[in-house]
Write a protein that holds these residues in place. Structure first.
Motif, short mmCIF file in Angstrom:
data_model
loop_
_atom_site.label_atom_id
_atom_site.label_comp_id
_atom_site.label_asym_id
_atom_site.label_seq_id
_atom_site.Cartn_x
_atom_site.Cartn_y
_atom_site.Cartn_z
N CYS A 190 -6.07 6.19 -0.42
CA CYS A 190 -4.74 6.96 -0.47
C CYS A 190 -4.08 6.87 1.13
O CYS A 190 -4.89 6.89 1.75
N ARG A 191 -2.79 6.82 0.80
CA ARG A 191 -1.92 6.99 2.04
C ARG A 191 -0.76 7.87 1.86
O ARG A 191 -0.39 7.94 0.74
N GLY A 192 -0.51 8.81 2.99
CA GLY A 192 0.52 9.45 2.83
C GLY A 192 1.07 10.23 4.04
O GLY A 192 0.51 9.84 5.23
N PRO A 202 0.58 11.72 -1.58
CA PRO A 202 -0.05 10.40 -1.20
C PRO A 202 0.04 9.69 -2.23
O PRO A 202 0.00 10.15 -3.49
N VAL A 203 -0.04 8.22 -1.95
CA VAL A 203 -0.01 7.35 -3.12
C VAL A 203 -1.36 6.49 -3.08
O VAL A 203 -1.91 6.31 -1.83
N CYS A 204 -1.83 6.25 -3.99
CA CYS A 204 -3.47 5.89 -4.16
C CYS A 204 -3.43 4.59 -4.91
O CYS A 204 -2.77 4.23 -5.95
N VAL A 205 -4.45 3.95 -4.59
CA VAL A 205 -4.63 2.52 -5.39
C VAL A 205 -6.26 2.76 -5.57
O VAL A 205 -6.85 3.40 -4.75
N PRO A 221 -1.65 1.32 -0.43
CA PRO A 221 -0.32 1.04 -0.97
C PRO A 221 0.69 1.44 0.09
O PRO A 221 0.78 2.09 0.98
N LEU A 223 4.17 2.81 1.54
CA LEU A 223 4.77 4.33 1.86
C LEU A 223 6.45 3.94 1.49
O LEU A 223 7.00 2.99 1.96
N SER A 235 -4.50 8.26 5.97
CA SER A 235 -5.17 7.79 4.86
C SER A 235 -6.62 8.14 4.55
O SER A 235 -7.30 8.64 5.70
#
Length: 385
Positions: A190-192, A202-205, A221, A223, A235
């Motif tokens: 995850c990153r945010g 946050p956006v996660c893969v 991913p 942002l 992250s």
């Protein structure tokens, strides 16, 4: 003295006695021949009647599950009997069992009255091997059939791995575990944004990996645009393991996190000054921070310890707290960072600390909000044994 007539009669009788043949009389001979014939017929009848045989050895013996590692409670042995099983036939099974983590073994056995099938209980974790079956009826047991099948019974999830992420590659090392071998790793990255009062989620893969290391870009991913002019990017990578018996738990995830705070860019030079300064809002309240730590109970098989940090703020405070955790004393470098949302005046985060770390340096940084001023706090937290 004998006269001639008497002597002749005496010697005649002696000749009859002395020279009588050794074989029996005709009557006795007939009796002997009859008895001999009866004995011969009895012997021939006994030879013609075959002795009852024990059951044959089972054929096509197989054991399921076929996998070498399993979490099943029961193994099933199946076989066929050449020519069919006689009435009243039972099956005796045997198996060798070595308890998990022990150096001795046990010989287990049981009986099944089912035709061609036996259920073998796998009551304890460990290794079951050398499955054999022999048929038994009223005549006794027959020969055994054996398969060198080996079942490792494991019903426990692997412990948390050690995780790190650098250079576009994600890595993990298995936790000490004497159970089934590791089959795959499940990961979530995850990153945010952080730093602004309001930031998007946050956006996660997610994915599955079978080797360590595996490729994972540090910028995936992607942002969206930053929510303000002064924002950092954080992250977090989580990895939990699944073994060959199908055991695994997200609760046993190893974690690795990073945070990058860029410098706030200067406003463009051609920006005209405001005609009127904005009206001053209410003064921000002073923010006090108090940091405490508690070492959690050790999980089975885990080599490190988990430390839960709690940052106490004013109850009406919002926003986020950035935590930076590092090793206090000498030793291999250990640094972890995390941004935590403030809820009801508290920010709570749990860190996994490698074995051997006894003290942590914790720096808590609170970004200013519309109602509360920025603040920071340095604290030393002791890690329990």
């Amino acid at each position: 003295m004998l006269d001639r007539t008497g002597a002749g009669t005496y010697f005649a009788r002696m000749r009859v006695h002395l020279f009588r043949p050794p074989w029996p009389s005709p009557r006795e001979g007939r009796l002997v021949r009859a008895l001999t014939l009866l004995g011969t017929l009895a012997a021939l009848g006994a030879a013609a009647a075959p002795a009852a045989a024990a059951p044959p050895a089972p054929a096509n013996l197989a054991v399921s599950p076929a996998e070498s590692a399993t979490s099943a409670d029961t193994a099933v042995a199946t076989w066929t009997v050449p020519g069919g099983a006689p009435a009243g036939t039972e099956a005796d099974w045997k198996v060798t069992f070595s308890p998990a983590g022990e150096d001795y073994f046990l010989n287990l056995s049981g009986t099944s009255d089912q035709d061609g099938r036996a259920e073998i209980p796998l009551a304890r974790e460990g290794t079951y091997s050398g499955f054999s079956v022999a048929l038994r009826d009223a005549q006794g047991p027959g020969p055994e059939a054996t398969v060198p099948h080996r079942l490792l019974v494991d019903r426990s999830a692997p412990g948390a791995p050690t995780v790190w992420h650098t250079g576009g590659m994600a890595n993990w090392t298995d936790a000490p575990d004497r159970g089934a071998p590791i089959a795959r790793a499940h990961w979530r990255y995850c990153r945010g944004w952080f730093g602004s009062p309001i930031v998007p989620a946050p956006v996660c893969v997610e994915g599955v990996a079978t080797t360590s290391p595996f490729a994972l870009s540090e910028t995936a991913p992607p942002l969206g645009p930053a929510p303000g002019t002064c924002n950092g990017v954080e992250s977090a990578l989580s990895i939990w393991l699944e073994d060959a018996a199908g055991n695994g738990s997200p609760a046993n995830a190893g974690k690795f996190g990073t945070a990058v705070t860029p410098a706030c860019p200067a406003p463009p030079r051609d920006t005209p000054p405001a005609v009127e300064p904005p009206a001053a809002g209410p003064a921000r309240k002073a923010t006090t921070l108090a940091v405490t730590g508690r070492t959690l109970a050790r999980r089975r098989g885990a080599s490190g310890r988990r430390v839960r940090l709690v940052v106490a703020l004013p109850r009406d405070a919002g926003g986020r707290v950035r935590l930076r955790v590092s090793r206090r004393a000498g030793g291999p470098r250990f640094v972890r960072t995390r941004s935590v949302q403030v809820r009801r005046g508290h920010a709570v985060a749990t860190f996994t600390v490698p074995a051997g770390v006894r003290k942590l340096s914790v720096r808590a940084t609170y970004a200013a909000t519309a109602t509360h001023a920025a603040a920071s706090k340095n604290t030393t937290v002791r890690v329990g044994r």
